[in-house]
Design a protein around this motif. Structure first.
Motif, PDB file in Angstrom:
ATOM      1  N   TRP A   1       0.822  -1.209   0.000  1.00  0.00           N
ATOM      2  CA  TRP A   1       0.000   0.000   0.000  1.00  0.00           C
ATOM      3  C   TRP A   1       0.863   1.269   0.000  1.00  0.00           C
ATOM      4  O   TRP A   1       1.668   1.468  -0.869  1.00  0.00           O
ATOM      5  CB  TRP A   1      -1.005  -0.047   1.156  1.00  0.00           C
ATOM      6  CG  TRP A   1      -1.860  -1.295   1.129  1.00  0.00           C
ATOM      7  CD1 TRP A   1      -1.928  -2.269   2.085  1.00  0.00           C
ATOM      8  CD2 TRP A   1      -2.722  -1.744   0.067  1.00  0.00           C
ATOM      9  NE1 TRP A   1      -2.781  -3.277   1.699  1.00  0.00           N
ATOM     10  CE2 TRP A   1      -3.280  -2.973   0.471  1.00  0.00           C
ATOM     11  CE3 TRP A   1      -3.085  -1.213  -1.183  1.00  0.00           C
ATOM     12  CZ2 TRP A   1      -4.176  -3.695  -0.334  1.00  0.00           C
ATOM     13  CZ3 TRP A   1      -3.972  -1.925  -1.978  1.00  0.00           C
ATOM     14  CH2 TRP A   1      -4.502  -3.149  -1.556  1.00  0.00           C
ATOM     15  N   TRP A   2       0.711   2.125   1.008  1.00  0.00           N
ATOM     16  CA  TRP A   2       1.393   3.423   1.000  1.00  0.00           C
ATOM     17  C   TRP A   2       2.873   3.328   1.392  1.00  0.00           C
ATOM     18  O   TRP A   2       3.615   4.308   1.214  1.00  0.00           O
ATOM     19  CB  TRP A   2       0.710   4.365   1.997  1.00  0.00           C
ATOM     20  CG  TRP A   2      -0.651   4.843   1.616  1.00  0.00           C
ATOM     21  CD1 TRP A   2      -1.844   4.393   2.104  1.00  0.00           C
ATOM     22  CD2 TRP A   2      -0.985   5.876   0.673  1.00  0.00           C
ATOM     23  NE1 TRP A   2      -2.893   5.081   1.523  1.00  0.00           N
ATOM     24  CE2 TRP A   2      -2.390   5.996   0.644  1.00  0.00           C
ATOM     25  CE3 TRP A   2      -0.217   6.712  -0.140  1.00  0.00           C
ATOM     26  CZ2 TRP A   2      -3.058   6.915  -0.153  1.00  0.00           C
ATOM     27  CZ3 TRP A   2      -0.871   7.640  -0.952  1.00  0.00           C
ATOM     28  CH2 TRP A   2      -2.275   7.734  -0.953  1.00  0.00           C
ATOM     29  N   GLU A   3       3.304   2.199   1.936  1.00  0.00           N
ATOM     30  CA  GLU A   3       4.616   2.139   2.580  1.00  0.00           C
ATOM     31  C   GLU A   3       5.803   2.653   1.752  1.00  0.00           C
ATOM     32  O   GLU A   3       6.681   3.326   2.293  1.00  0.00           O
ATOM     33  CB  GLU A   3       4.893   0.716   3.087  1.00  0.00           C
ATOM     34  CG  GLU A   3       4.125   0.409   4.371  1.00  0.00           C
ATOM     35  CD  GLU A   3       4.203  -1.049   4.782  1.00  0.00           C
ATOM     36  OE1 GLU A   3       4.970  -1.810   4.148  1.00  0.00           O
ATOM     37  OE2 GLU A   3       3.494  -1.434   5.738  1.00  0.00           O
TER      38      GLU A   3
ATOM     39  N   ALA B   1     -11.820 -11.575   6.517  1.00  0.00           N
ATOM     40  CA  ALA B   1     -13.078 -12.180   6.975  1.00  0.00           C
ATOM     41  C   ALA B   1     -14.314 -11.491   6.414  1.00  0.00           C
ATOM     42  O   ALA B   1     -15.249 -12.146   5.955  1.00  0.00           O
ATOM     43  CB  ALA B   1     -13.121 -12.187   8.500  1.00  0.00           C
ATOM     44  N   ASP B   2     -14.343 -10.152   6.441  1.00  0.00           N
ATOM     45  CA  ASP B   2     -15.517  -9.444   5.916  1.00  0.00           C
ATOM     46  C   ASP B   2     -15.233  -8.756   4.582  1.00  0.00           C
ATOM     47  O   ASP B   2     -16.071  -8.020   4.061  1.00  0.00           O
ATOM     48  CB  ASP B   2     -16.042  -8.423   6.935  1.00  0.00           C
ATOM     49  CG  ASP B   2     -15.032  -7.332   7.261  1.00  0.00           C
ATOM     50  OD1 ASP B   2     -13.897  -7.392   6.731  1.00  0.00           O
ATOM     51  OD2 ASP B   2     -15.369  -6.429   8.049  1.00  0.00           O
ATOM     52  N   GLY B   3     -14.048  -8.983   4.045  1.00  0.00           N
ATOM     53  CA  GLY B   3     -13.678  -8.390   2.751  1.00  0.00           C
ATOM     54  C   GLY B   3     -13.176  -6.956   2.847  1.00  0.00           C
ATOM     55  O   GLY B   3     -12.793  -6.361   1.844  1.00  0.00           O
ATOM     56  N   LEU B   4     -13.128  -6.396   4.063  1.00  0.00           N
ATOM     57  CA  LEU B   4     -12.830  -4.972   4.206  1.00  0.00           C
ATOM     58  C   LEU B   4     -11.447  -4.677   4.801  1.00  0.00           C
ATOM     59  O   LEU B   4     -11.137  -3.516   5.087  1.00  0.00           O
ATOM     60  CB  LEU B   4     -13.908  -4.307   5.069  1.00  0.00           C
ATOM     61  CG  LEU B   4     -15.329  -4.306   4.487  1.00  0.00           C
ATOM     62  CD1 LEU B   4     -16.325  -3.789   5.518  1.00  0.00           C
ATOM     63  CD2 LEU B   4     -15.396  -3.468   3.218  1.00  0.00           C
ATOM     64  N   ASP B   5     -10.600  -5.694   4.961  1.00  0.00           N
ATOM     65  CA  ASP B   5      -9.290  -5.471   5.589  1.00  0.00           C
ATOM     66  C   ASP B   5      -8.481  -4.385   4.877  1.00  0.00           C
ATOM     67  O   ASP B   5      -7.997  -3.436   5.502  1.00  0.00           O
ATOM     68  CB  ASP B   5      -8.465  -6.770   5.619  1.00  0.00           C
ATOM     69  CG  ASP B   5      -8.924  -7.737   6.701  1.00  0.00           C
ATOM     70  OD1 ASP B   5      -9.909  -7.415   7.407  1.00  0.00           O
ATOM     71  OD2 ASP B   5      -8.308  -8.808   6.834  1.00  0.00           O
ATOM     72  N   ALA B   6      -8.315  -4.528   3.571  1.00  0.00           N
ATOM     73  CA  ALA B   6      -7.514  -3.563   2.811  1.00  0.00           C
ATOM     74  C   ALA B   6      -8.197  -2.198   2.777  1.00  0.00           C
ATOM     75  O   ALA B   6      -7.536  -1.152   2.889  1.00  0.00           O
ATOM     76  CB  ALA B   6      -7.284  -4.076   1.383  1.00  0.00           C
TER      77      ALA B   6
ATOM     78  N   GLU C   1      -7.831   4.469   6.772  1.00  0.00           N
ATOM     79  CA  GLU C   1      -7.106   4.948   7.960  1.00  0.00           C
ATOM     80  C   GLU C   1      -5.845   5.718   7.592  1.00  0.00           C
ATOM     81  O   GLU C   1      -5.532   6.754   8.188  1.00  0.00           O
ATOM     82  CB  GLU C   1      -6.753   3.745   8.851  1.00  0.00           C
ATOM     83  CG  GLU C   1      -6.304   4.117  10.246  1.00  0.00           C
ATOM     84  CD  GLU C   1      -7.324   4.956  11.012  1.00  0.00           C
ATOM     85  OE1 GLU C   1      -6.889   5.901  11.700  1.00  0.00           O
ATOM     86  OE2 GLU C   1      -8.550   4.697  10.908  1.00  0.00           O
ATOM     87  N   VAL C   2      -5.104   5.222   6.603  1.00  0.00           N
ATOM     88  CA  VAL C   2      -3.767   5.766   6.331  1.00  0.00           C
ATOM     89  C   VAL C   2      -3.775   6.899   5.302  1.00  0.00           C
ATOM     90  O   VAL C   2      -2.942   7.811   5.363  1.00  0.00           O
ATOM     91  CB  VAL C   2      -2.813   4.622   5.873  1.00  0.00           C
ATOM     92  CG1 VAL C   2      -1.428   5.154   5.544  1.00  0.00           C
ATOM     93  CG2 VAL C   2      -2.732   3.554   6.953  1.00  0.00           C
TER      94      VAL C   2
END
Length: 308
Positions: free
Chosen positions: A192-194, A238-243, A249-250
């Motif tokens: 991602w942003w890293e 689990a709910d498809g929303l991790d990423a 957030e970031v």
């Protein structure tokens, strides 16, 4: 000698193969249009020649691979449900012809809407000029489709493309070279942003088609998807929303005020994504947009002034 010059067949041989391939497609519940699309890509035949079957009289038809190899791959399409785009090694997307392999997701037509939404969001912004000229990022670039779409749409911007897969990045870079847009693009391996910490607070926009399918749904997808496309680009936890949670957030620490935050998501996730954006507190003008089938597929927001 090119591949096409090395693999020459007679028009009659190809016509006979096409008849058998069409019959097999019908028997295996595969759209017969795939046969002709494959012949357009691999044998360079045009639609008219295929419709009139005029290629049948050609003494030589140059092909991108041998007829035996084409038939082997077609048998995999029938038996293993290998996607036809992986057989041809290319897929059309917007005004591009993109290289694809099993290292990347096949870009879908609905994802093209992300580019149109980004263009419209910029046009409607009070900071339109700065946004058009700034830094944009495609997070989880895969084949590079979204990054290329952004480079095409915003010719004065610098486009950053990030993926954790080196194989995917190699394909994205190849597509950037092939489309002549590589000079305005930067590529990074990472999560991602890293890789982009030096550009914190400077991005005009983030566009992403992240993994958003719940883990327990992935095994139930079409065999073309579950058996051949990279699960890393599909499985959203689990709910498809991790990423998506991570991107919400970031992103505010990387986007400039009035910067655009834009993602693709799965049907049924709009309400949760909207709630997460509101809860984070840095976003304004939160919008949900539908695809051409009327499915709520895209979430768009701006970074509120004074929030970064």
């Amino acid at each position: 000698m090119t591949n096409r010059q090395a693999n020459v067949v007679s028009g009659l041989q190809l016509w006979q193969w096409r008849i058998k391939a069409n019959q097999a497609a019908i028997a295996h519940n595969i759209p017969i249009v795939e046969v002709d699309w494959l012949l357009q890509e691999i044998a360079g035949l045009d639609r008219l020649a295929l419709r009139l079957e005029s290629f049948k009289d050609c003494s030589e038809v140059p092909m991108g691979l041998s007829l035996d190899k084409l038939d082997q791959l077609w048998q995999r399409r029938l038996g293993d449900r290998l996607p036809v785009q992986y057989i041809a090694g290319v897929t059309p997307w917007r005004n591009f012809r993109l290289t694809v392999s099993s290292a990347v997701l096949i870009p879908r037509p609905e994802t093209e809407c992300l580019i149109d939404l980004a263009v419209a969001a910029v046009a409607n912004s009070e900071s339109a000029l700065q946004l058009q000229q700034g830094h944009w990022v495609d997070l989880g670039t895969g084949s590079g489709a979204i990054a290329l779409g952004l480079a095409d749409a915003f010719p004065e911007a610098t486009i950053h493309a990030v993926d954790c897969s080196l194989e995917a990045l190699a394909i994205a870079q190849q597509n950037a070279q092939n489309t002549g847009l590589v000079d305005r693009m930067r590529f990074y391996q990472g999560r991602w942003w890293e890789p982009l910490t030096l550009l914190k607070g400077q991005f005009s926009g983030m566009v992403s088609n992240p993994p958003y399918i719940p883990s327990d749904i992935v095994p139930t997808l079409q065999p073309e998807v579950v058996n051949h496309e990279p699960h890393l680009a599909l499985d959203g936890g689990a709910d498809g929303l991790d990423a998506i949670r991570h991107l919400i957030e970031v992103a505010p620490s990387y986007l400039r005020p009035e910067g655009i935050w834009l993602i693709e998501m799965m049907a049924g996730q709009a309400e949760a994504v909207q709630a997460l954006l509101l809860q984070q507190g840095s976003y304004s003008n939160i919008q949900i947009h539908s695809d051409l089938a009327g499915i709520e597929r895209f979430a768009l927001a701006e970074i509120a002034r004074g929030m970064v």
